[in-house]
Design a protein around this motif. Structure first.
Motif, PDB file in Angstrom:
ATOM      1  N   THR A  49     -13.646 -19.258 -23.897  1.00 54.44           N
ATOM      2  CA  THR A  49     -12.331 -18.921 -23.377  1.00 54.44           C
ATOM      3  C   THR A  49     -12.372 -18.777 -21.869  1.00 54.44           C
ATOM      4  O   THR A  49     -11.419 -19.058 -21.181  1.00 54.44           O
ATOM      5  CB  THR A  49     -11.809 -17.611 -23.990  1.00 54.44           C
ATOM      6  OG1 THR A  49     -12.912 -16.715 -24.104  1.00 54.44           O
ATOM      7  CG2 THR A  49     -11.202 -17.867 -25.338  1.00 54.44           C
ATOM      8  N   THR A  90     -16.030 -25.912 -21.972  1.00 55.20           N
ATOM      9  CA  THR A  90     -14.591 -25.911 -22.152  1.00 55.20           C
ATOM     10  C   THR A  90     -14.154 -27.318 -21.787  1.00 55.20           C
ATOM     11  O   THR A  90     -14.916 -28.059 -21.175  1.00 55.20           O
ATOM     12  CB  THR A  90     -13.903 -24.854 -21.284  1.00 55.20           C
ATOM     13  OG1 THR A  90     -12.520 -24.794 -21.665  1.00 55.20           O
ATOM     14  CG2 THR A  90     -14.001 -25.197 -19.820  1.00 55.20           C
ATOM     15  N   GLN A 127      -5.301 -22.628 -23.074  1.00 52.98           N
ATOM     16  CA  GLN A 127      -5.482 -21.227 -22.685  1.00 52.98           C
ATOM     17  C   GLN A 127      -4.491 -20.800 -21.619  1.00 52.98           C
ATOM     18  O   GLN A 127      -3.965 -19.697 -21.660  1.00 52.98           O
ATOM     19  CB  GLN A 127      -6.914 -21.008 -22.209  1.00 52.98           C
ATOM     20  CG  GLN A 127      -7.838 -20.826 -23.391  1.00 52.98           C
ATOM     21  CD  GLN A 127      -9.282 -21.036 -23.021  1.00 52.98           C
ATOM     22  OE1 GLN A 127      -9.607 -21.243 -21.853  1.00 52.98           O
ATOM     23  NE2 GLN A 127     -10.135 -21.000 -24.019  1.00 52.98           N
ATOM     24  N   VAL A 155     -11.607 -25.819 -30.526  1.00 57.21           N
ATOM     25  CA  VAL A 155     -11.366 -24.382 -30.630  1.00 57.21           C
ATOM     26  C   VAL A 155     -12.208 -23.834 -31.774  1.00 57.21           C
ATOM     27  O   VAL A 155     -12.867 -22.797 -31.656  1.00 57.21           O
ATOM     28  CB  VAL A 155      -9.873 -24.095 -30.870  1.00 57.21           C
ATOM     29  CG1 VAL A 155      -9.657 -22.628 -31.189  1.00 57.21           C
ATOM     30  CG2 VAL A 155      -9.058 -24.499 -29.648  1.00 57.21           C
TER      31      VAL A 155
END
Ligand SMILES: Nc1ncnc2c1ncn2[C@@H]1O[C@H](COP(=O)(O)OP(=O)(O)O)[C@@H](O)[C@H]1O
Ligand SMILES: [Mg+2]
Lengths: 278, 418
Positions: free
Chosen positions: B351, B365, B373, B345
């Motif tokens: 995101t 990711t 998330q 993060v």
């Protein structure tokens, strides 16, 4: 011919032209395979071997005897610089091999050990095949000849060939303890060394295996000089030509084996061999 | 044995009953501790499974039954599907789709999903947990009928082949973890490819070469301490070094490989992988050191006694003999890296990724990030997606551990004493 040379020449073959004479003198004139001079070994503050002067004759079996902890293994390890693997161990004095001190600067311990091999107390083959156990040392030392032949010869010299010739590809761990120890001898002789140092090679073995190795020594000494540490006086009497008796880090006496056992010069030797201590 | 003990053997009072009672109490305590661990594991698994399956109510923009006069959509021929699509979808969308690839040339499944996306537009109106679905079905049926008269009630496994095989998108019904799985694989690959050779090399130095002097003791102490540093700190380090300082490198700009418009963006798979590499490096060093320590010194002695160099000894004997344990340690490290969230993060996990990562210079990711998330979204359906993603992550870890066990068995079978 020196241990510091780049080329690992076998000491008994002809050396480079300029050195031929010197080689001839040192290999033929000196009857000693190894000569320790004022050798002292310490572990930290503890003085394990004191002022050892010992000459090991060529193509003979020399036994080193003495009570447990007297410094036999320590002295033996100093003859091919295996003591350097022990943290805190220091050696000073000289160990001459072909007239050259193996401790002098510029001598590579790997080359010393290549000519002065070692067999340990507990059989410790590599976790590899029987064949590979014998071949590996020769290979890393640049053996150029026929490897199969070398492996067979080495196993024959160690009186193991007939027992393992059908199991060369099997793991060495599948062999019995006595066979493993003879495999370790084969592994050492595959390098065609000059000297074999053996530290209580039979103490972990049964009587039959012990007898096999003892009778093997008589064969081996035609090609190699052997120094064998043993805590077993009968064994020293059976296998050796000369015997050195150590006590508390001192070499008490050294001489012809029969002579030393029948007419010890030192009272301490007499006490030891008659079983009064140790 | 006569009734009376010989007086010279007196002086003992064995109190065996008392000792046995005490032993029994301890035994019960041990059993309780072990059971507690099992119970908490079971609760964990149940709570995840509870969210991963269950009834959902789906509502459509256009009722599928009306669309086909009661026939199943999947039964229609390609031609009928195409007709349907052309009749119902807005002309502008049709033109756009036609430009991507001729509609007539698309297969059955693709036409079906186009109809779903362009015409039916299904949406989740309500989702229920597994426990509710199993034990309270009647209430669900009544409630959904009352609240969503036009809705369809069906049992849904949130974990499904299409969930595993679909890339990330905004719709809970069609999104998937493929993007995160790819990201996880790529970052872990970078991390292990960096940390394993470095860690093993460092361990070989410390165990096989280093003398016992102040410098090496300092190195050793630092490694032990680094292993205990919280992972977020590695995230800060990764951000400062790999993302900011080395941005041209980690974005691929120096190689001319940066994704378009991303030359100044170091928040890539490479930066994340290197951050994770730093994180697991001490773990790998320490576990490899333990593996090397377990090799008997007689193995080294017998090699050195043949005139081998230290390097030959390590390479031919010590490392092969310790390979099984080294691999075990590496997989433990890998399991840790796979589950890490905080440092990623900080390093700047995306995101929302619209494209799957394709290489080490892609934005990234990972599964734990994705889980994080989804759990932080307010809509309840994302909780179910997160549960399915958690099962995926756990499954991935199990597979890796299975690999480790196989690797260790193989190393053992070779006759190595490890
Ligand atoms: N690694 C070591 N560190 C410290 N002392 C040692 C070490 N090895 C041996 N010693 C000591 O050196 C002495 C001689 O040991 P060693 O040569 O093994 O005796 P022997 O082989 O005759 O039984 C013993 O007193 C032993 O305690
Ligand atoms: Mg000894």
């Amino acid at each position: 011919m020196t241990l510091t040379e780049r080329r690992p020449l076998p000491p008994d073959t002809a050396a480079a032209p300029g050195q031929a004479e010197e080689t001839a003198t040192d290999t033929q004139a000196s009857p000693w395979a190894i000569e320790a001079q004022k050798l002292n070994i310490q572990y930290g503050d503890f003085h394990a071997v004191k002022n050892l002067d010992l000459r090991v004759p060529r193509n003979r079996v020399m036994a080193m005897i003495g009570p447990s902890g007297c410094g036999k293994s320590t002295a033996l390890r100093a003859f091919n610089r295996m003591n350097e693997l022990i943290p805190g161990a220091r050696a000073d004095g000289k160990v001459l091999f072909h007239g050259q001190d193996i401790y002098s600067p510029g001598v590579d311990p790997a080359r010393v050990r290549r000519w002065i091999g070692m067999v340990f107390q507990k059989p410790n083959p590599f976790p590899k095949s029987v064949y590979e156990n014998v071949a590996w040392g020769a290979r890393i030392n640049g053996y150029k000849g026929d490897m199969d032949e070398l492996v067979e010869n080495s196993l024959r010299q160690s009186a193991l060939w007939d027992e393992v010739k059908d199991k060369l590809k099997d793991s060495a761990y599948a062999l019995s303890g006595g066979q493993q120890q003879r495999l370790c001898i084969a592994r050492a002789v595959a390098l065609k060394p000059e000297v074999l140092l053996m530290d209580e090679p039979t103490s972990a073995l049964d009587p039959v295996s012990t007898a096999k190795i003892e009778s093997l020594l008589a064969e081996l000494k035609t090609r190699y000089t052997i120094v064998i540490v043993t805590h077993n006086m009968q064994q020293a009497g059976r296998v050796s030509d000369r015997t050195a008796f150590m006590l508390l880090g001192d070499l008490v006496e050294e001489g012809d084996t029969r002579e030393l056992f029948l007419n010890p010069r030192d009272e301490r030797t007499e006490n030891y061999i008659s079983g009064r201590f140790g | 044995m006569s009734g009376r003990p010989d007086p010279s053997r007196a002086g003992f009072d064995d109190r065996l009953d008392e000792r046995k009672a005490k032993a029994g109490r301890w035994k019960a305590a041990f059993l309780a501790a072990a059971s507690l661990a099992v119970v908490s594991l079971a609760v964990l698994v149940l709570s995840i499974v509870d969210d991963a399956f269950g009834y959902v109510v789906i509502r459509y923009a256009v009722n599928p039954a009306e669309l086909t006069d009661g026939r199943e959509l999947a039964e229609l021929t390609d031609g009928e599907l195409l007709e349907l699509l052309q009749a119902q979808a807005p002309a502008r969308r049709l033109r756009a789709l036609e430009r991507e690839a001729p509609l007539a040339g698309r297969g059955h499944d693709e036409l079906l999903s186009l109809i779903e996306a362009e015409i039916l537009k299904p949406e989740i109106a309500a989702a229920y947990s597994l426990a509710e679905s199993l034990f309270d079905k009647r209430r669900i049926v009544e409630e959904s009928k009352a609240e969503f008269p036009d809705g369809y009630l069906s049992f849904r496994s949130w974990l499904s082949p299409s969930f595993l095989g679909s890339s990330l998108n905004a719709k809970p019904l069609s999104t998937g973890v493929l993007t995160a799985i790819k990201g996880t694989f790529l970052t872990i690959l970078v991390a292990m490819a960096t940390a394993l050779p470095l860690g093993v090399a460092a361990a070989v130095w410390l165990e096989e070469y280093a003398r016992d002097n102040w410098l090496n003791r300092l190195i050793q102490a630092s490694i032990y301490n680094l292993a205990g540093v919280p992972s977020i700190v590695y995230g800060m380090l990764g951000l400062a070094v790999f993302v900011r300082l080395l941005a041209p490198l980690s974005s691929g700009a120096v190689f001319g490989l940066a994704a378009e418009g991303m030359e100044a963006n170091g928040r890539t798979v490479l930066a994340a992988g290197l951050t994770l590499a730093l994180l697991v490096l001490p773990v790998i060093v320490i576990s490899t050191q333990e593996a090397l320590k377990a090799i008997p010194s007689t193995l080294r002695a017998s090699s050195l006694a043949l005139g081998a160099t230290r390097w030959q000894t390590v390479w031919h004997h010590v490392l092969p003999a310790s390979a099984g344990r080294v691999m075990t340690g590496a997989v433990l490290a890998l399991s840790r890296a796979i589950g890490e969230t905080a440092p990623l993060v900080v390093v700047g996990a995306s995101t929302f990724l619209t494209q799957d990562p394709t290489g080490i210079f892609s934005p990234f990711t990972t599964l734990p990030i994705q889980i994080y998330q989804w759990t932080s979204r307010p809509q309840p359906e994302f909780r179910h997606l997160a549960a399915a993603a958690i099962i995926t992550l756990l499954g991935l870890m199990l597979i890796l551990n299975a690999f480790a066990i196989v690797a260790r068995q193989k190393a053992r079978a070779k006759g190595n004493p490890s």
